[in-house]
Scaffold this motif. Sequence first.
Motif, mmCIF file in Angstrom:
data_model
loop_
_atom_site.group_PDB
_atom_site.id
_atom_site.type_symbol
_atom_site.label_atom_id
_atom_site.label_comp_id
_atom_site.label_asym_id
_atom_site.label_seq_id
_atom_site.Cartn_x
_atom_site.Cartn_y
_atom_site.Cartn_z
ATOM 1 N N VAL A 72 0.872 -1.177 0.000
ATOM 2 C CA VAL A 72 0.000 0.000 0.000
ATOM 3 C C VAL A 72 0.909 1.227 0.000
ATOM 4 O O VAL A 72 1.345 1.671 1.068
ATOM 5 N N PRO A 73 1.238 1.761 -1.170
ATOM 6 C CA PRO A 73 2.176 2.891 -1.246
ATOM 7 C C PRO A 73 1.723 4.063 -0.368
ATOM 8 O O PRO A 73 0.530 4.332 -0.228
ATOM 9 N N PHE A 74 2.697 4.745 0.221
ATOM 10 C CA PHE A 74 2.396 5.892 1.077
ATOM 11 C C PHE A 74 3.553 6.879 1.025
ATOM 12 O O PHE A 74 4.680 6.519 0.685
ATOM 13 N N GLU A 75 3.248 8.130 1.357
ATOM 14 C CA GLU A 75 4.304 9.128 1.544
ATOM 15 C C GLU A 75 4.765 9.159 3.012
ATOM 16 O O GLU A 75 5.883 9.542 3.306
ATOM 17 N N ARG A 76 3.869 8.771 3.907
ATOM 18 C CA ARG A 76 4.210 8.716 5.325
ATOM 19 C C ARG A 76 3.320 7.692 6.011
ATOM 20 O O ARG A 76 2.139 7.552 5.662
ATOM 21 N N THR A 77 3.886 6.980 6.977
ATOM 22 C CA THR A 77 3.082 6.080 7.804
ATOM 23 C C THR A 77 3.547 6.189 9.243
ATOM 24 O O THR A 77 4.696 6.579 9.515
ATOM 25 N N ALA A 78 2.662 5.865 10.168
ATOM 26 C CA ALA A 78 3.001 5.916 11.590
ATOM 27 C C ALA A 78 2.186 4.878 12.345
ATOM 28 O O ALA A 78 1.035 4.589 11.989
ATOM 29 N N ILE A 79 2.811 4.313 13.376
ATOM 30 C CA ILE A 79 2.118 3.421 14.303
ATOM 31 C C ILE A 79 2.130 4.099 15.663
ATOM 32 O O ILE A 79 3.191 4.454 16.188
ATOM 33 N N VAL A 80 0.949 4.317 16.215
ATOM 34 C CA VAL A 80 0.797 5.039 17.485
ATOM 35 C C VAL A 80 0.054 4.140 18.466
ATOM 36 O O VAL A 80 -0.964 3.537 18.111
ATOM 37 N N LEU A 81 0.561 4.038 19.696
ATOM 38 C CA LEU A 81 -0.072 3.208 20.717
ATOM 39 C C LEU A 81 -0.566 4.063 21.878
ATOM 40 O O LEU A 81 -0.037 5.137 22.139
ATOM 41 N N VAL A 82 -1.580 3.539 22.557
ATOM 42 C CA VAL A 82 -2.057 4.159 23.792
ATOM 43 C C VAL A 82 -1.098 3.756 24.907
ATOM 44 O O VAL A 82 -0.966 2.580 25.234
ATOM 45 N N GLU A 83 -0.402 4.738 25.487
ATOM 46 C CA GLU A 83 0.575 4.484 26.553
ATOM 47 C C GLU A 83 0.339 5.477 27.687
ATOM 48 O O GLU A 83 0.608 6.663 27.536
#
Length: 227
Positions: free
Chosen positions: A59-70
């Motif tokens: 899935v092409p992207f210019e930006r990706t991020a993984i964010v968790l509840v901490e």
Amino acid sequence: NAERSRAESRAAEAERLRDELGHRVDVLETANRCARALGSSLELDEAFGAFIRELRGLVPFERTAIVLVEDETATTMATAGRGAGDVFPPGNADPIEGSLLERVLDGRIVVRRDLTAKEYPADEKLLELGLRSELVTPLLLGARTIGMLSLSRDKPDAFSEDEIELVSLLGRLVATAVQNIRAYEAERRRVEELARLSQLRADFVSLVSHELRSPMAAVIGAARTLQ
């Protein structure tokens, strides 16, 4: 004519079902590749890195991020693409209240077709990176959301229905990987603590034995003299 029309209709339906089945197989194969990437390491950073490398080709992207509840904050765990090291880099923590993560916590995927609406505080920085649309899926463990996976592109309304479906599935895979790795880390810490306590016990026994050796020798000697 009627018979031929029915035959053509059945053939068209069969073709449609075959295409749909082929699409489902492709989605599952893609998910399997990402799952293998997530399972390639028992360290979160390494697992996320392998997953993002696989994701980029799917899935092409210019930006990706993984964010968790901490601890009641939205903590960035991994990023790639534009501004990865400067804009909300790994380790960045912001309040959940008023953020996009707060919206995702209800367990529904969010498709943001044009970021120029500036709905959230982070949008200004994303627009400065030239990003215009965003696809965000919750990381679901059962009915509980533990974070989100976001993909951004430089064109508005840039995500197809197939991509939305695939990314939604990937969100569940990421959540499962996080759970497994955290369970492993908790078990590893427990084993390390047991090993530490066992060593303390051995050290204590050794110390007591050493400290008692001289006085016990004197007592034994005196007892033999008396005998």
